[in-house]
Write an enzyme that holds these catalytic residues in place. Structure first.
Site, mmCIF file in Angstrom:
data_model
loop_
_atom_site.group_PDB
_atom_site.id
_atom_site.type_symbol
_atom_site.label_atom_id
_atom_site.label_comp_id
_atom_site.label_asym_id
_atom_site.label_seq_id
_atom_site.Cartn_x
_atom_site.Cartn_y
_atom_site.Cartn_z
ATOM 1 N N GLY A 28 1.626 -3.721 -5.501
ATOM 2 C CA GLY A 28 2.062 -2.555 -6.273
ATOM 3 C C GLY A 28 3.148 -1.801 -5.540
ATOM 4 O O GLY A 28 3.559 -2.167 -4.435
ATOM 5 N N THR A 29 3.613 -0.750 -6.200
ATOM 6 C CA THR A 29 4.669 0.062 -5.620
ATOM 7 C C THR A 29 4.175 1.486 -5.519
ATOM 8 O O THR A 29 3.714 2.042 -6.521
ATOM 9 C CB THR A 29 5.929 0.010 -6.516
ATOM 10 O OG1 THR A 29 6.199 -1.366 -6.783
ATOM 11 C CG2 THR A 29 7.113 0.646 -5.839
ATOM 12 N N GLY A 30 4.224 2.049 -4.338
ATOM 13 C CA GLY A 30 3.785 3.433 -4.149
ATOM 14 C C GLY A 30 4.959 4.383 -4.245
ATOM 15 O O GLY A 30 6.046 3.991 -4.708
ATOM 16 N N TYR A 32 6.846 5.654 -1.991
ATOM 17 C CA TYR A 32 8.006 5.334 -1.155
ATOM 18 C C TYR A 32 7.892 3.951 -0.518
ATOM 19 O O TYR A 32 8.523 3.655 0.479
ATOM 20 C CB TYR A 32 8.196 6.401 -0.058
ATOM 21 C CG TYR A 32 6.937 6.693 0.724
ATOM 22 C CD1 TYR A 32 6.560 5.871 1.778
ATOM 23 C CD2 TYR A 32 6.123 7.782 0.396
ATOM 24 C CE1 TYR A 32 5.406 6.125 2.488
ATOM 25 C CE2 TYR A 32 4.974 8.041 1.104
ATOM 26 C CZ TYR A 32 4.615 7.213 2.152
ATOM 27 O OH TYR A 32 3.467 7.465 2.851
ATOM 28 N N ALA A 33 7.053 3.097 -1.107
ATOM 29 C CA ALA A 33 6.845 1.800 -0.456
ATOM 30 C C ALA A 33 6.345 0.762 -1.449
ATOM 31 O O ALA A 33 5.842 1.104 -2.519
ATOM 32 C CB ALA A 33 5.801 1.975 0.645
ATOM 33 N N THR A 34 6.502 -0.495 -1.069
ATOM 34 C CA THR A 34 5.845 -1.548 -1.851
ATOM 35 C C THR A 34 4.730 -2.115 -0.977
ATOM 36 O O THR A 34 4.827 -2.124 0.250
ATOM 37 C CB THR A 34 6.808 -2.699 -2.218
ATOM 38 O OG1 THR A 34 7.440 -3.119 -1.025
ATOM 39 C CG2 THR A 34 7.825 -2.275 -3.248
ATOM 40 N N VAL A 35 3.678 -2.588 -1.646
ATOM 41 C CA VAL A 35 2.543 -3.130 -0.902
ATOM 42 C C VAL A 35 2.360 -4.598 -1.310
ATOM 43 O O VAL A 35 2.388 -4.920 -2.497
ATOM 44 C CB VAL A 35 1.260 -2.314 -1.189
ATOM 45 C CG1 VAL A 35 0.095 -2.854 -0.381
ATOM 46 C CG2 VAL A 35 1.469 -0.837 -0.877
ATOM 47 N N LYS A 51 2.247 -2.675 3.849
ATOM 48 C CA LYS A 51 3.076 -1.682 3.170
ATOM 49 C C LYS A 51 4.461 -1.770 3.778
ATOM 50 O O LYS A 51 4.609 -1.700 5.002
ATOM 51 C CB LYS A 51 2.479 -0.291 3.387
ATOM 52 C CG LYS A 51 3.160 0.790 2.594
ATOM 53 C CD LYS A 51 2.562 2.134 2.910
ATOM 54 C CE LYS A 51 1.596 2.561 1.840
ATOM 55 N NZ LYS A 51 1.200 3.963 1.963
ATOM 56 N N ASP A 144 -3.779 14.989 -0.395
ATOM 57 C CA ASP A 144 -3.373 14.238 -1.591
ATOM 58 C C ASP A 144 -4.516 13.343 -2.055
ATOM 59 O O ASP A 144 -4.297 12.186 -2.414
ATOM 60 C CB ASP A 144 -2.103 13.422 -1.283
ATOM 61 C CG ASP A 144 -1.451 12.873 -2.548
ATOM 62 O OD1 ASP A 144 -1.690 13.436 -3.636
ATOM 63 O OD2 ASP A 144 -0.711 11.872 -2.448
#
Ligand code: 3AM
Length: 481
Positions: A28-30, A32-35, A51, A144
């Protein structure tokens, strides 16, 4: 916060690099990052989540968030926190190697089921609370918390793990911050309204998460940020959705967390000690040891003929053993534990019957315990002395009814009656002047408190029959994704 990250790590120090991993699919994509899922080459071919962040396109604050996460995850090691295994830089990208969570996140879990039964909600909340207790002990708050940041692993048993520490800060309760971060739906009112805030914002988020687990949506679910802010500003009353019912303890915890004013909100200590969570009996290693120690004392008391003490100790041990049993994933260990637990249940039931029949062995020699039977001399004296005080007299009657239910094995009603009676007697004793009546009342309260605790142990044993269904149900849900 100052963050020190050795940029050369992985590039110059002979430590793991990207070449040590076989990168599999993107998970997935967070923000500010892709995992990606990945496998460590050679050795045990461990599956991990990596990540990946392109540091060149990030703002300074985003890099700060990421470095905060790396720094924190390096220090924090807890079964309910996603473990960071390694990190390295490679061609302008930062890679964080984490334990892979194969059960998705809590958000998708809730969506699949629409809403979760109270028992499952309690299990997740217990695990979240254990993680938060650990975070508090390191003076860390998350800032968060939301279902998307709570990851799940299926093996050896369904476990919730707090992840995504991008916004986490070291923050003692006395300090406060003014920066706005996190997801509005789970954000405490004081952040949204740009007031001073502190670690207690995490408790509001836990309340929202709990609400969503139970009812499938956040309490202030809105179609726009404006609508959400409006609902928060007007302190719109949070209600249990129509047609849904929850136990009083569950409702009490939920509503105490969802207090707009952080000063009225449940404190961390009260949250960790809350009856609904029953963290004291959560299936941890430490509690397993406690259960064993209690059984040893129970057996000793039993052998010495102190049956009331033995009954109480077996019941208390069961409160620890039952969550262990329902949490045990290994078939053989579970079978073995179940046999032992059944033995303890049978013994506790037998001892209870003996206590109730007045066959209390050594008890007569103990002054405190002479009141055990509602018909005992001391108890009768207390009844006579309380005649002039209506509240006390009716509370004592209620306690007697509770004991009767206990004798009949109707534990729900027994606990209800004893709780109601203690709810009256405990405040009364504070006003009671010193004297014989106070002394007798004190002893009786102590007995009923102990009985109420023992009943909780017997009630916990019900989960033994439900647990296989429950865990199968959980596994099915995981398989579905
Ligand atoms: O995009 P979704 O929601 O499916 O759950 C995280 C999210 O998935 C997943 O990566 C996506 C972007 O954050 N994720 C993050 N850390 C993970 C981990 N340690 C993870 N999945 C498995 N293990």
């Amino acid at each position: 916060m100052t963050t020190q990250l050795n940029k050369s790590k992985g590039e110059n120090m002979g430590l793991p690099t990207l070449n040590d991993y076989l990168i599999l699919e993107k998970i997935g994509t967070g923000s500010y990052a892709t995992v990606h899922r990945a496998v460590r080459k050679g050795g045990n071919r461990e599956v991990v989540a990596i990540k990946c962040v392109d540091s060149t396109i990030l703002s300074k604050s985003a890099i700060d968030n990421l470095l905060t996460e790396i720094n924190l995850l390096q220090i924090l090691k807890h079964n309910n926190i996603v473990e960071m295994k390694d990190f390295f830089w490679h061609e302008g990208r930062i890679y964080i190697v984490m334990e892979y969570c194969d059960g998705g996140d809590l958000s998708s879990f809730i969506k699949r089921k629409s809403q979760l039964p109270e028992t499952i909600c309690r299990k997740f909340l217990q695990q979240l609370a254990l993680a938060l207790r650990y975070l508090r002990s390191h003076d860390v708050c998350h800032l968060d918390l939301k279902p998307q940041n709570l990851l799940l692993t299926r093996k050896p048993v369904l476990t919730l793990k707090v992840g995504d520490f991008g916004f986490a800060q070291y923050l003692s309760t006395s300090e406060s911050k003014f920066t706005m971060c996190g997801s509005p739906l789970y954000m405490a009112p004081e952040i949204l309204l740009r007031r001073e805030y502190d670690a207690r914002v995490d408790l509001w988020s836990v309340g929202v998460i709990m609400y969503e687990c139970l009812f499938g949506k956040a309490p202030y679910s809105s179609s726009s940020l404006e609508e959400l802010v409006e609902k928060i500003k007007s302190c719109k009353t949070i209600e249990i959705p129509k047609g849904c019912s929850v136990s009083p303890e569950c409702k009490n915890l939920l509503m105490s967390l969802l207090k707009h004013d952080p000063n009225e909100r449940l404190s961390f200590d009260d949250f960790f000690a809350h009856e609904f969570l029953d963290l004291a009996h959560a299936p941890t290693e430490e509690n397993h040891e406690k259960a064993i120690a209690l059984i040893q004392s129970a057996v000793k008391a039993d052998t010495e003929g102190d049956i009331e003490e033995a009954f109480h100790l077996y019941s208390e041990a069961l409160r620890y053993f039952i969550p262990q049993l329902t949490n045990e994933a290994d078939h053989d260990r579970r079978k073995h534990l179940r046999v032992r637990v059944n033995e303890y249940i049978n013994r506790a039931e037998k001892l209870k019957a003996m206590c109730m029949a007045g066959n209390s062995g050594k008890l007569e020699s103990s002054g405190r315990k002479e009141l055990l039977q509602g018909t005992s001399f001391g108890y009768q004296e207390l009844r006579i002395l309380s005649k002039s005080t209506t509240d006390m007299a009716s509370a004592l009657e209620m306690g007697e009814v509770g004991e009767q239910y206990l004798a009949e094995g109707n534990y729900d009603l027994a606990l209800e009656k004893l709780r109601a009676c203690l709810g009256i007697l405990v405040p009364l004793i504070n006003k009671e002047p010193p004297g014989r009546r106070r002394e007798l009342l004190n002893q009786q309260i102590e007995i009923w408190l102990t009985q109420a605790e023992s009943i909780k142990g017997l009630l916990a044993t019900r989960a033994v029959d439900d647990s296989p269904k429950e865990s199968k149900h959980l596994q099915d849900q995981c398989v579905l994704q």
